[in-house]
Design an enzyme around this catalytic site. Structure first.
Site, PDB file in Angstrom:
ATOM      1  N   TRP A 174      -9.453  -0.492  -6.160  1.00  0.00           N
ATOM      2  CA  TRP A 174      -9.039   0.870  -5.829  1.00  0.00           C
ATOM      3  C   TRP A 174      -7.583   1.111  -6.231  1.00  0.00           C
ATOM      4  O   TRP A 174      -7.206   2.228  -6.562  1.00  0.00           O
ATOM      5  CB  TRP A 174      -9.237   1.110  -4.337  1.00  0.00           C
ATOM      6  CG  TRP A 174      -9.094   2.542  -3.884  1.00  0.00           C
ATOM      7  CD1 TRP A 174      -8.189   3.045  -2.997  1.00  0.00           C
ATOM      8  CD2 TRP A 174      -9.901   3.666  -4.280  1.00  0.00           C
ATOM      9  NE1 TRP A 174      -8.365   4.400  -2.808  1.00  0.00           N
ATOM     10  CE2 TRP A 174      -9.421   4.813  -3.589  1.00  0.00           C
ATOM     11  CE3 TRP A 174     -10.981   3.808  -5.150  1.00  0.00           C
ATOM     12  CZ2 TRP A 174      -9.974   6.072  -3.746  1.00  0.00           C
ATOM     13  CZ3 TRP A 174     -11.544   5.084  -5.306  1.00  0.00           C
ATOM     14  CH2 TRP A 174     -11.040   6.187  -4.608  1.00  0.00           C
ATOM     15  N   LYS A 219       4.338   2.102  -2.188  1.00  0.00           N
ATOM     16  CA  LYS A 219       4.742   3.301  -2.913  1.00  0.00           C
ATOM     17  C   LYS A 219       6.156   3.695  -2.506  1.00  0.00           C
ATOM     18  O   LYS A 219       7.002   4.054  -3.340  1.00  0.00           O
ATOM     19  CB  LYS A 219       3.786   4.456  -2.616  1.00  0.00           C
ATOM     20  CG  LYS A 219       2.308   4.195  -2.833  1.00  0.00           C
ATOM     21  CD  LYS A 219       1.476   5.423  -2.480  1.00  0.00           C
ATOM     22  CE  LYS A 219       0.040   5.104  -2.112  1.00  0.00           C
ATOM     23  NZ  LYS A 219      -0.751   4.473  -3.138  1.00  0.00           N
ATOM     24  N   HIS A 225      -7.274  -5.998  -0.394  1.00  0.00           N
ATOM     25  CA  HIS A 225      -6.108  -5.175  -0.091  1.00  0.00           C
ATOM     26  C   HIS A 225      -5.447  -5.649   1.196  1.00  0.00           C
ATOM     27  O   HIS A 225      -5.943  -5.378   2.295  1.00  0.00           O
ATOM     28  CB  HIS A 225      -6.553  -3.715   0.047  1.00  0.00           C
ATOM     29  CG  HIS A 225      -5.437  -2.722   0.038  1.00  0.00           C
ATOM     30  ND1 HIS A 225      -4.674  -2.475  -1.078  1.00  0.00           N
ATOM     31  CD2 HIS A 225      -4.955  -1.909   1.016  1.00  0.00           C
ATOM     32  CE1 HIS A 225      -3.778  -1.540  -0.794  1.00  0.00           C
ATOM     33  NE2 HIS A 225      -3.916  -1.183   0.475  1.00  0.00           N
ATOM     34  N   SER A 236       0.830  -1.192   0.000  1.00  0.00           N
ATOM     35  CA  SER A 236       0.000   0.000   0.000  1.00  0.00           C
ATOM     36  C   SER A 236       0.875   1.257   0.000  1.00  0.00           C
ATOM     37  O   SER A 236       1.745   1.395  -0.864  1.00  0.00           O
ATOM     38  CB  SER A 236      -0.964  -0.030   1.199  1.00  0.00           C
ATOM     39  OG  SER A 236      -1.972   0.931   1.062  1.00  0.00           O
TER      40      SER A 236
END
Length: 426
Positions: A355, A268, A405, A264
């Site tokens: 998402w 990044k 997720h 998540s």
């Protein structure tokens, strides 16, 4: 009039040649030309095409590095002038005697508010040689990854969502609450080491409060430290770099095999840290989404505007200028993946995590592949999105699984298989 203009132009040229080379200032976001298609990673901002590794490394790679920091993440803070790793404890009886638990506090300055990063290092005891290490940043503190009471509790602010926390502070009830998601025994069994640190030791994840590295660099001057636009992802990438500073000095660690991994927002960060630090030799970004491996120009899932509205502190002020015009960005996230070439990169996703745009992340891998080809290595090697549960690609790989997720033990098995394929570790 023409003569005067020529003289002025000549004087400008001579002045530029006589002093140190400085790249020209970058245009404002409003002056950039919109591109509906993806920018070519092998085409310079000037329009010149990159045909060789040398031009990529000497010109295009530095240009992209500058563009990402200027228009999106903000500048990666400088390395500290003072840096030391203070060993808090070393215990060879971890995981039933199969591993050594080494606790190190990375001190990044003499000032009382200088960042102090608690690094938890787990190393297999029976390794025949120096071991490869997975380096990861976590959400809730090192203490949440194991129930071992010798691991210090996180010292500062923690998320309310972290099990056992009270008043945004870690308690003894927090210990081991995320252990199932960090299968340290599996890593040790496969011959890998693990190094973990808490994001809050570098920058607490709060939009209206900046109490970490940026507050320290600003000497606690609010005028020099804007919480909303500070660029937390860049700060966390700086944290990865400091951990690498220590790991390359650790005798038991193979400094040539350090992997960054994250999920998540941490995914990044793992991707950005790996893109900008060549000492990280393998990069894994799990469900990193917008601002990670998903396209900013994507029409599925989280948008640039949505992520900036909800998490304004993750990126710099300039990135907000692209909220309603992401097509003006002079890059997209495939260019960040390309900055990792020719090192191995795994983009991991999940089918129900719409998402984070799983299909868009595959498209970014496809678009980054030409830079791997430039190096003459096998990259992704396909334009066909793989089926569920298939690990596809070579140096550049993609995996999608069922589910939502999360990052848990089954994901780690894929990560380990990928690392074994690249490094030959058994």
């Amino acid at each position: 009039m023409k003569t005067t203009a020529c003289l002025i132009g000549l004087a400008t040229l001579l002045a530029a040649c006589s002093g140190p080379h400085r790249p020209p200032p970058l245009p404002a976001a409003t002056a950039l030309v919109a591109r509906t298609g993806m920018p070519d990673p092998l085409v310079m901002l000037s329009g010149a095409r990159v045909h060789t590794q040398k031009v990529w490394e000497d010109r295009r790679r530095p240009e992209l590095t500058r563009l990402f920091q200027h228009y999106m993440y903000g500048e990666i803070p400088p390395a500290p002038k003072q840096f030391a790793g203070r060993v808090l404890g070393e215990h060879r009886d971890f995981l039933g005697g199969r591993a050594t638990l080494k606790l190190v506090r990375l001190e990044c300055g003499a000032e009382s508010n200088a960042p102090r990063i608690d690094l938890m290092l787990v190393l297999p005891n029976q390794a025949p040689a120096r071991v490869p290490v997975f380096l990861a940043m976590n959400f809730c503190g090192n203490h949440a990854m194991t129930s071992d009471s010798r691991v210090p509790l996180a010292r500062g602010w923690v998320y309310e969502s972290c099990a056992g926390s009270k008043g945004n502070r870690a308690t003894e009830e927090c210990r081991g609450t995320q252990a199932a998601d960090w299968p340290l025994d599996l890593l040790v069994e496969r011959g890998y080491g693990f190094a973990g640190f808490y994001s809050g030791d570098v920058d607490s994840d709060r939009s209206q409060v900046s109490d970490g590295i940026y507050a320290w660099l600003a000497n606690n001057d609010p005028a020099r430290n804007n919480p909303t636009n500070r660029g937390s992802i860049a700060a966390w990438a700086w944290g990865f770099q400091r951990c690498v500073d220590y790991l390359v000095t650790e005798p038991a660690v193979d400094a040539s095999r350090i992997a960054s991994v994250g999920h998540s927002r941490n995914g990044k960060t793992s991707l950005l840290a790996g893109a900008l630090d060549p000492r990280i030799s393998l990069i894994i970004a799990n469900q990193s989404g917008c601002g990670g491996a998903a396209p900013s120009r994507g029409k599925i899932g989280e948008s640039v505007e949505a992520i900036n509205d909800r998490f304004p502190h993750w990126f710099n002020a300039e990135f907000k200028d692209f909220n309603r015009a992401p097509e003006k960005l002079p890059f997209d996230q495939h260019c960040l993946i390309a900055l990792c070439a020719p090192r191995p990169v795994l983009i991991a996703t999940a089918r129900e995590d719409t998402w984070s745009n799983p299909a868009g992340q595959f498209e970014m891998a496809v678009a980054a592949d030409p830079v791997y080809q430039l190096y003459g290595v096998k990259g992704l090697g396909t334009r066909q999105m793989p089926g569920i549960g298939q690990l596809t690609g070579d140096r550049l790989a993609y995996h999608i699984r069922e589910g939502k997720h999360a990052m848990s033990a089954p994901d780690w098995r894929v990560f380990l298989d990928f690392a074994t394929r690249q490094w030959g570790q058994q």
